[in-house]
Write a protein that holds these residues in place. Structure first.
Motif: not given
Ligand code: FES
Lengths: 179, 78
Positions: B13-14, B16-17, B20-21, B24, B27-28, B71, B74-75, B77-78
């Motif tokens: 999870t770390g 993936k986090g 995602v950062y 993100l 994306l921004l 995006l 990101i999905f 990664l699940e």
């Protein structure tokens, strides 16, 4: 629950040292942050889609406007109806487009759309001062060109092209700043 | 050099986090570019200059395409 299985905590202290309320609701902070960021990314893409839709709708509207027929020739008034230094209101090309016909000097007529290009308040002619004033936020436009000279407006007023013939004044079209 | 991460190992999870950062932030940045395009084009278009409308729409759609691609990443990664 073993130490390895226990959820990660915000302050990094072992799970068993956490306050009672956190032990009752064992939320893994890393997992929680990951899900929150992932959902935020979804909203960012949604907003990005909205921006792209706005951009495409502008493209479609400008394509439609190009195909639209030229505005009709419309009689506004007789020369004698407009006093020197005065102005009259009319609507052109559609009923929802308020305009001003101004007689600056004996033979000089000017016409502009009368909606301020800032937030659409009605502009008022100040012929003696050579300008049009928007009372809402003190925006000023040059009377000769319709260009903004002071205040918040950044775009010129639409110019209505005129044809004065046999004592009658006709509107023949609308010109925007860059055309 | 040998890849220290065995292929196919599910990401923690770390990890993936962190990914995602990173995504993100891209994306921004793309979103800010789109916002700038939209305001600049609206201003020009309302002032009667529609020459920028087509290139700006294409650029905005490209940004949207990149955003959607990221995006999906990101999905995945699940
Ligand atoms: S509406 Fe005219 S200056 Fe704001």
């Amino acid at each position: 629950m073993t130490e390895a299985e226990s959820p990660r905590t915000p302050d990094g202290r072992p799970f068993r040292d956490q306050p009672r309320w956190r032990r009752d609701f064992p939320i893994d902070v890393a997992e929680d942050a990951y899900v929150a960021r992932r959902d935020f990314a979804k909203y960012v893409v949604l907003v990005s889609g909205a921006f792209a839709t706005g951009q495409v709708s502008m493209l479609l509207r400008s394509a439609l406007a190009r195909r639209a027929p030229a505005p009709p020739r419309l009689r506004i008034a007789s020369v004698v109806d407009v006093p020197v230094g005065g102005a009259i209101a009319f609507r052109y090309p559609a009923d929802g487009d308020p305009c001003l016909l101004i007689r600056r000097r004996e033979g000089e007529f000017l016409a502009y759309g009368s909606e301020c290009t800032h937030l659409m308040c009605a502009v008022l002619p100040e012929v003696a001062k050579g300008r049009l004033r928007c009372p809402c936020h003190q925006g000023y436009f040059d009377l000769s060109t319709g260009r903004p000279i002071a205040g918040p407006p950044r775009r010129a007023l639409p110019t209505v092209t005129l044809d004065v013939r046999d004592g009658e004044i006709y509107a023949t079209g609308v010109r925007l700043e860059s055309q | 050099m040998k890849d220290p991460t065995p292929r196919g190992r599910p990401l923690a999870t770390g990890e993936k986090g962190v990914i995602v950062y990173g995504i993100l932030s891209v994306l921004l940045v793309l979103l800010v570019v789109q916002l700038w395009l939209l305001t600049a084009t609206t201003n020009a278009w309302l002032g009667g200059d529609d020459s920028v409308v087509l290139p700006a729409a294409v650029a905005s759609l490209v940004c949207l395409g990149l955003n959607v691609g990221l995006l999906f990443h990101i999905f995945r990664l699940e």
